[in-house]
Design a protein around this motif. Sequence first.
Motif, short mmCIF file in Angstrom:
data_model
loop_
_atom_site.label_atom_id
_atom_site.label_comp_id
_atom_site.label_asym_id
_atom_site.label_seq_id
_atom_site.Cartn_x
_atom_site.Cartn_y
_atom_site.Cartn_z
N GLU A 2 35.20 56.85 35.57
CA GLU A 2 36.16 55.74 35.49
C GLU A 2 35.55 54.46 36.06
O GLU A 2 35.70 53.37 35.50
CB GLU A 2 37.43 56.10 36.25
N GLU A 3 34.82 54.59 37.18
CA GLU A 3 34.20 53.41 37.79
C GLU A 3 33.08 52.87 36.91
O GLU A 3 32.92 51.65 36.78
CB GLU A 3 33.64 53.76 39.18
N ARG A 6 34.74 50.95 34.20
CA ARG A 6 35.29 49.70 34.72
C ARG A 6 34.19 48.66 34.87
O ARG A 6 34.34 47.50 34.48
CB ARG A 6 35.98 49.94 36.07
N GLU A 32 48.91 50.02 43.44
CA GLU A 32 48.05 50.98 42.74
C GLU A 32 46.61 50.49 42.77
O GLU A 32 45.68 51.26 42.99
CB GLU A 32 48.55 51.15 41.30
N ILE A 33 46.41 49.19 42.57
CA ILE A 33 45.06 48.62 42.59
C ILE A 33 44.45 48.73 43.98
O ILE A 33 43.30 49.13 44.15
CB ILE A 33 45.10 47.16 42.09
N ASP A 35 45.25 50.85 46.40
CA ASP A 35 44.98 52.26 46.70
C ASP A 35 43.70 52.73 46.03
O ASP A 35 42.89 53.45 46.62
CB ASP A 35 46.15 53.15 46.28
N HIS A 36 43.49 52.31 44.79
CA HIS A 36 42.26 52.67 44.07
C HIS A 36 41.04 52.16 44.83
O HIS A 36 40.07 52.91 45.05
CB HIS A 36 42.30 52.08 42.65
N CYS A 37 41.08 50.91 45.26
CA CYS A 37 39.95 50.33 46.00
C CYS A 37 39.72 51.03 47.33
O CYS A 37 38.57 51.31 47.71
CB CYS A 37 40.21 48.84 46.25
N ASN A 39 40.56 54.11 48.17
CA ASN A 39 40.05 55.46 47.93
C ASN A 39 38.55 55.44 47.63
O ASN A 39 37.80 56.29 48.12
CB ASN A 39 40.82 56.14 46.80
N LEU A 40 38.11 54.46 46.84
CA LEU A 40 36.68 54.32 46.57
C LEU A 40 35.91 53.99 47.84
O LEU A 40 34.84 54.55 48.09
CB LEU A 40 36.43 53.23 45.53
N ARG A 66 43.29 43.99 35.73
CA ARG A 66 43.05 45.12 36.62
C ARG A 66 41.59 45.20 37.10
O ARG A 66 41.33 45.30 38.29
CB ARG A 66 43.46 46.43 35.95
N ILE A 70 40.26 44.66 40.95
CA ILE A 70 39.58 45.75 41.66
C ILE A 70 38.25 45.23 42.22
O ILE A 70 37.94 45.46 43.39
CB ILE A 70 39.35 46.97 40.74
#
Length: 194
Positions: A2-3, A6, A32-33, A35-37, A39-40, A66, A70
């Motif tokens: 996914e990364e 992106r 959501e954005i 949290d994604h950052c 988590n990475l 998005r 990110i």
Amino acid sequence: VEEADRIAALLDRMEGVAGGANLVLVPLNIHEILDHCLNLAQASYGAHMKIRRCYDPSLPLVKGHRDLLIQAFMNIIKNASEATDINAEIVIKTSYSQGRRLTFAAVDGGNYAPVQVEVIDNGRGISEELRDRIFDPFVSDRSGGSGLGLTMVASVIADHGAMIDVESVSGQTVFRMNFPIASEFNQAKDEARR
């Protein structure tokens, strides 16, 4: 995977900018954005950081791209990680920016309290001589830094019709961003008032 997808899309977008491509903004959940950052970050360069989320769950959607958001948040979080040590703490806060009323003519002509995102770290801070130029190209206080990360952040924030500022003293740096809410939310709110 996914990364990688992106980043490939981000590179395509950067090539498109040179050709005059328009930025397409859609309603997004800012949490959501973020949290994604986070988590990475926790899975890689930010593993040493204690992360606290202070989210306002009542916030509406923001209008954004998005992948670009990110990348912008990742740049800020990575800088926070590099400015901290083993006792690192980063706080991500979201709220309405009650003290501001901004007109976002580029979005829908409305005058709304924006959604505010704050990224706060307990690192060494930004030196006073760099603070006013931190978003300029090739300005960095890190050995080996390109000085392009925060320039890219400022560009992305501006492309969103948003605002960014920074406050920094030793032991606390705050990047504060204010985003327009999605016009779809504004229209629903106006219709509910009628």
